[in-house]
Design an enzyme around this catalytic site. Structure first.
Site, PDB file in Angstrom:
ATOM      1  N   ARG A 125       8.459  -6.829  12.156  1.00  0.00           N
ATOM      2  CA  ARG A 125       9.243  -5.595  11.955  1.00  0.00           C
ATOM      3  C   ARG A 125       8.319  -4.389  11.748  1.00  0.00           C
ATOM      4  NH1 ARG A 125      13.754  -6.952   7.646  1.00  0.00           N
ATOM      5  NH2 ARG A 125      14.452  -4.889   8.306  1.00  0.00           N
ATOM      6  N   ASP A 317      23.994  -2.889   7.711  1.00  0.00           N
ATOM      7  CA  ASP A 317      23.783  -4.330   7.518  1.00  0.00           C
ATOM      8  C   ASP A 317      25.026  -5.160   7.845  1.00  0.00           C
ATOM      9  OD1 ASP A 317      21.191  -3.882   6.730  1.00  0.00           O
ATOM     10  OD2 ASP A 317      21.648  -3.891   4.591  1.00  0.00           O
TER      11      ASP A 317
HETATM   12  C1  S3P Z   1      17.813  -1.176   2.490  1.00  0.00           C
HETATM   13  C2  S3P Z   1      17.904  -0.250   3.498  1.00  0.00           C
HETATM   14  C3  S3P Z   1      18.355  -0.570   4.860  1.00  0.00           C
HETATM   15  C4  S3P Z   1      19.043  -1.922   4.920  1.00  0.00           C
HETATM   16  C5  S3P Z   1      18.296  -2.969   4.168  1.00  0.00           C
HETATM   17  C6  S3P Z   1      18.171  -2.593   2.712  1.00  0.00           C
HETATM   18  C7  S3P Z   1      17.354  -0.748   1.160  1.00  0.00           C
HETATM   19  O1  S3P Z   1      17.245  -0.625   5.729  1.00  0.00           O
HETATM   20  O2  S3P Z   1      19.213  -2.308   6.265  1.00  0.00           O
HETATM   21  O3  S3P Z   1      18.947  -4.219   4.269  1.00  0.00           O
HETATM   22  O4  S3P Z   1      17.511  -1.511   0.198  1.00  0.00           O
HETATM   23  O5  S3P Z   1      16.813   0.360   1.059  1.00  0.00           O
HETATM   24  P1  S3P Z   1      16.577   0.694   6.373  1.00  0.00           P
HETATM   25  O6  S3P Z   1      15.987   1.461   5.286  1.00  0.00           O
HETATM   26  O7  S3P Z   1      15.555   0.173   7.327  1.00  0.00           O
HETATM   27  O8  S3P Z   1      17.671   1.379   7.077  1.00  0.00           O
END
Ligand code: S3P
Length: 435
Positions: A125, A317
């Site tokens: 990732r 999500d």
């Molecule tokens: C999260 C932010 C989201 C989400 C992840 C949890 C967080 O990701 O998809 O499961 O806890 O800040 P991104 O920041 O990449 O959008």
């Protein structure tokens, strides 16, 4: 690839009421902020999942005493803003993107070097989206061709930046704000789409002044955090599987109690409501710094929709299970503006399209989304590709499938939702986990 599978019999209904485990995002943040606070932080409702335990172990490795006196309770003895110590070895973040990305921000301002590693999924990732703005602040960070392992060199003098968030990501925003605590000046992030604001809320709960003006959030460096009680609400991302289950197959009113309904997270309720679901948000209250409610659901016929792009980041999500809702709906659903789904725990556009097609549903990939024509779900085996949310989404699909489903490679469900199969069984699904 793990050998664990879910076997789920077709049909049935869900009934009664459930609670879901604590919010993953809030649980990670409680550990990170509690660790650098002064005094004791007592967390209730903590999510004891593999992802959050990765953060817990990382904080312990940096000298923070963390106790777990009883299930869901965590007591953190904060070491203060400058009290973390060099870990004895690499910090293993497992499957947890939030643990790795937020830790990068926290580590950028420390007086020691550290290395963050992850499993195969996490190591594929993108990490430059976090490393790049942190470097602008003066951090010294090496990624491995843009990925983990990530090496963060200590003793950097950080200075504030005013950053325009190109990718809507709460993890990137949060990493910059955490580094901002260690930077000279006022660090600001401007976001053009709404992303979850748990970091900002929790920083304020710890006594830090965080300013929000329109799309711009800012924080002055050098502020000290003060520990206190944190109440973690039920995770709406875990509740989402049962929101869809109930929309498809509730007998009477199905209730999910104590769910976090932070407005930056409720896109799944809005999207399902647009699809025709009957969802009532009741008993709305504040639990600490986060809003919490009970969700009351009744079954109804879902219809396909074009999902408004503005809702995508607020439900990012939840798309695996929303795709299942679309597959069981009447008509066509189109999701666009969701390219981020390709860099989650799996490529959720490709993996969900493949699984739905295996079950006989028309699902066409777009670079930034998916077009799904609702129909009769078939039966057979689908592969989750080690993605927890894909595994749980296909378990819910069984409620509307013609025959039994076998879902492969499901061990990672424990990264976000330990006990999923038993809660699902309690709700009415005929699911067993076979190892
Ligand atoms: C999260 C932010 C989201 C989400 C992840 C949890 C967080 O990701 O998809 O499961 O806890 O800040 P991104 O920041 O990449 O959008």
């Amino acid at each position: 690839m793990s050998g664990a599978v879910f076997r789920v019999a077709a049909g049935g209904c869900v009934r009664g009421e459930i609670e879901v485990p604590g919010d993953k995002s809030v649980s990670h943040r409680a550990l990170l902020l509690g660790g650098i606070a002064e005094g004791t932080t007592e967390v209730e409702g903590f999510l004891e999942s593999e992802d959050c335990l990765a953060t817990l172990n990382a904080m312990r490795a940096m000298g923070v005493a963390v106790e777990r006196p009883s299930p869901g309770r965590v007591v953190i003895d904060g070491v203060g803003l400058h009290g973390l110590q060099a870990p004895p070895g690499p910090l293993a973040m497992g499957n947890a993107g939030t643990a790795m990305r937020l830790s990068m921000g926290l580590l950028a301002g420390q007086a020691f070097d550290a290395t963050l590693s992850g499993d195969a999924s996490l190591s594929s990732r993108p990490m430059e989206r976090v490393a790049a703005p942190l470097r602008l602040m003066g951090a010294r960070i090496d990624t491995t061709d843009g990925h983990a392992p990530v090496r963060i060199h200590g003793r950097a003098q950080l200075t504030a930046i005013d950053y325009d968030l190109a990718v809507p990501s709460a993890q990137v925003k949060s990493a910059i704000l955490l580094a901002g605590l260690y930077a000279a000046g006022v660090t600001a992030v401007t976001e053009h789409a709404v992303t979850r604001d748990h970091t900002e809320r929790m920083l304020r709960a710890f006594g830090v002044a965080v300013d929000r003006t329109g799309e711009r959030v800012s924080i002055a460096g050098g502020q000290r955090l003060h520990g206190g009680p944190i109440r973690v609400p039920g995770d709406i991302s875990s509740a989402a599987f049962f929101l869809v289950a109930a929309a498809l197959a509730a007998e009477g009113t199905f209730v999910i109690r104590d769910v976090g309904v932070n407005p930056t997270r409720t896109g799944v309720i809005d999207i399902l409501t647009l699809m025709g679901a009957d969802i009532r948000v009741t008993n709305l209250r504040l639990a600490g710094d986060e809003p919490v409610a009970d969700l009351e659901l009744r079954a109804g016929e879902l219809k396909g929709i074009e999902v408004p792009r503005a809702l995508v980041p607020r439900a990012i999500d939840e798309f695996p299970v929303l795709f299942v809702a679309a597959a069981a709906a009447r008509g066509t659903t189109l999701v666009s503006g969701a390219a981020e789904l390709r860099v989650k725990e799996s490529d959720r556009i490709a993996v969900m399209a493949a699984g739905l097609r295996t079950l006989g549903i028309e699902a066409d990939q777009r670079p930034d989304g998916l077009r799904i024509v609702g129909g009769q779900l078939g039966s057979g085996a689908v592969d989750s590709h080690g993605d927890h949310r894909v595994a749980m989404a296909f378990a819910i699909a069984a409620l509307k499938a013609r025959g039994a489903l076998e879902i492969r490679d499901v061990a990672n469900v424990a990264t976000s939702f330990p006990g999923f199969a038993s809660i699902a069984r309690h709700a009415g699904l005929a699911i067993e986990e076979v190892r």
